[in-house]
Design a protein around this motif. Structure first.
Motif, PDB file in Angstrom:
ATOM      1  N   SER A  22      -6.936  32.573   3.866  1.00  0.00           N
ATOM      2  CA  SER A  22      -6.956  31.804   5.106  1.00  0.00           C
ATOM      3  C   SER A  22      -6.554  30.374   4.772  1.00  0.00           C
ATOM      4  N   ASN A  23      -5.249  30.126   4.691  1.00  0.00           N
ATOM      5  CA  ASN A  23      -4.760  28.810   4.275  1.00  0.00           C
ATOM      6  C   ASN A  23      -5.262  27.683   5.164  1.00  0.00           C
ATOM      7  N   ALA A  24      -5.448  27.925   6.457  1.00  0.00           N
ATOM      8  CA  ALA A  24      -5.923  26.871   7.351  1.00  0.00           C
ATOM      9  C   ALA A  24      -7.358  26.468   7.036  1.00  0.00           C
ATOM     10  N   ASN A  25      -8.109  27.346   6.357  1.00  0.00           N
ATOM     11  CA  ASN A  25      -9.520  27.081   6.086  1.00  0.00           C
ATOM     12  C   ASN A  25      -9.861  26.913   4.612  1.00  0.00           C
ATOM     13  N   PHE A  26      -9.009  27.408   3.700  1.00  0.00           N
ATOM     14  CA  PHE A  26      -9.320  27.377   2.275  1.00  0.00           C
ATOM     15  C   PHE A  26      -7.991  27.354   1.511  1.00  0.00           C
ATOM     16  N   PHE A  27      -7.595  26.175   1.020  1.00  0.00           N
ATOM     17  CA  PHE A  27      -6.240  25.983   0.493  1.00  0.00           C
ATOM     18  C   PHE A  27      -6.263  25.184  -0.807  1.00  0.00           C
ATOM     19  N   TRP A  28      -5.460  25.595  -1.782  1.00  0.00           N
ATOM     20  CA  TRP A  28      -5.309  24.880  -3.044  1.00  0.00           C
ATOM     21  C   TRP A  28      -3.882  24.352  -3.163  1.00  0.00           C
ATOM     22  N   ASN A  29      -3.747  23.017  -3.256  1.00  0.00           N
ATOM     23  CA  ASN A  29      -2.444  22.395  -3.482  1.00  0.00           C
ATOM     24  C   ASN A  29      -2.282  22.264  -4.987  1.00  0.00           C
ATOM     25  N   ASN A  30      -1.580  23.188  -5.598  1.00  0.00           N
ATOM     26  CA  ASN A  30      -1.475  23.251  -7.052  1.00  0.00           C
ATOM     27  C   ASN A  30      -0.724  22.064  -7.634  1.00  0.00           C
ATOM     28  N   SER A  31       0.325  21.582  -6.972  1.00  0.00           N
ATOM     29  CA  SER A  31       1.108  20.471  -7.524  1.00  0.00           C
ATOM     30  C   SER A  31       0.326  19.161  -7.524  1.00  0.00           C
ATOM     31  N   ALA A  32      -0.582  18.976  -6.560  1.00  0.00           N
ATOM     32  CA  ALA A  32      -1.377  17.746  -6.477  1.00  0.00           C
ATOM     33  C   ALA A  32      -2.810  17.940  -6.976  1.00  0.00           C
ATOM     34  N   SER A  33      -3.185  19.184  -7.307  1.00  0.00           N
ATOM     35  CA  SER A  33      -4.548  19.518  -7.753  1.00  0.00           C
ATOM     36  C   SER A  33      -5.602  19.063  -6.738  1.00  0.00           C
ATOM     37  N   LYS A  34      -5.407  19.470  -5.464  1.00  0.00           N
ATOM     38  CA  LYS A  34      -6.331  19.108  -4.389  1.00  0.00           C
ATOM     39  C   LYS A  34      -6.757  20.360  -3.637  1.00  0.00           C
ATOM     40  N   LEU A  35      -8.044  20.401  -3.261  1.00  0.00           N
ATOM     41  CA  LEU A  35      -8.615  21.529  -2.537  1.00  0.00           C
ATOM     42  C   LEU A  35      -8.857  21.148  -1.087  1.00  0.00           C
ATOM     43  N   GLY A  36      -8.391  21.978  -0.164  1.00  0.00           N
ATOM     44  CA  GLY A  36      -8.614  21.751   1.254  1.00  0.00           C
ATOM     45  C   GLY A  36      -9.542  22.800   1.830  1.00  0.00           C
ATOM     46  N   ILE A  37     -10.610  22.360   2.483  1.00  0.00           N
ATOM     47  CA  ILE A  37     -11.501  23.254   3.208  1.00  0.00           C
ATOM     48  C   ILE A  37     -11.435  22.816   4.663  1.00  0.00           C
ATOM     49  N   GLY A  38     -10.922  23.680   5.510  1.00  0.00           N
ATOM     50  CA  GLY A  38     -10.700  23.338   6.910  1.00  0.00           C
ATOM     51  C   GLY A  38      -9.353  22.675   7.138  1.00  0.00           C
ATOM     52  N   THR A  39      -8.531  22.587   6.097  1.00  0.00           N
ATOM     53  CA  THR A  39      -7.193  21.999   6.210  1.00  0.00           C
ATOM     54  C   THR A  39      -6.268  22.615   5.168  1.00  0.00           C
ATOM     55  N   SER A  40      -5.007  22.749   5.514  1.00  0.00           N
ATOM     56  CA  SER A  40      -4.009  23.222   4.544  1.00  0.00           C
ATOM     57  C   SER A  40      -3.195  22.056   3.986  1.00  0.00           C
ATOM     58  N   THR A  41      -3.601  20.830   4.308  1.00  0.00           N
ATOM     59  CA  THR A  41      -2.917  19.634   3.798  1.00  0.00           C
ATOM     60  C   THR A  41      -3.948  18.636   3.246  1.00  0.00           C
ATOM     61  N   PRO A  42      -4.626  18.998   2.153  1.00  0.00           N
ATOM     62  CA  PRO A  42      -5.650  18.102   1.624  1.00  0.00           C
ATOM     63  C   PRO A  42      -5.054  16.779   1.146  1.00  0.00           C
TER      64      PRO A  42
END
Length: 95
Positions: A22-42
């Motif tokens: 569920s990318n809109a709710n649980f997302f890992w931005n591998n290139s920036a090493s950032k975790l998004g919970i509730g967002t796909s653009t941390p």
């Protein structure tokens, strides 16, 4: 090799014991090493986003009142809530 996943997905076992995402709710931005919970653009190391409730809650146990934190419109809100109903009982605002 895993097939069928979406880039940035954090995979989990769903209610049917299948791999879910569920990318809109649980997302890992591998290139920036950032975790998004509730967002796909941390935007931060760990970005918790919601428009309907607290963005962070802390409690010592399931019977303790939780401290909740939320940022809206440039103000930071602190509150305590019941462990069973999650109703806010006390609130503080820092603008």
């Amino acid at each position: 090799m895993l097939t069928g996943g979406t880039a940035g997905s954090v995979l989990f076992a769903d209610a049917s014991s299948n791999l879910g995402q569920s990318n809109a709710n649980f997302f890992w931005n591998n290139s920036a090493s950032k975790l998004g919970i509730g967002t796909s653009t941390p935007a931060f190391l760990a970005n918790l986003a919601t428009t309907t409730g607290p963005q962070l809650a802390l409690s010592g146990s399931v019977t303790d009142n939780a401290w909740t934190f939320r940022s809206i419109g440039g103000a930071l809100y602190f509150a305590t809530s019941s462990p069973t109903t999650f109703a806010t009982s006390t609130g503080y605002t820092v603008a």
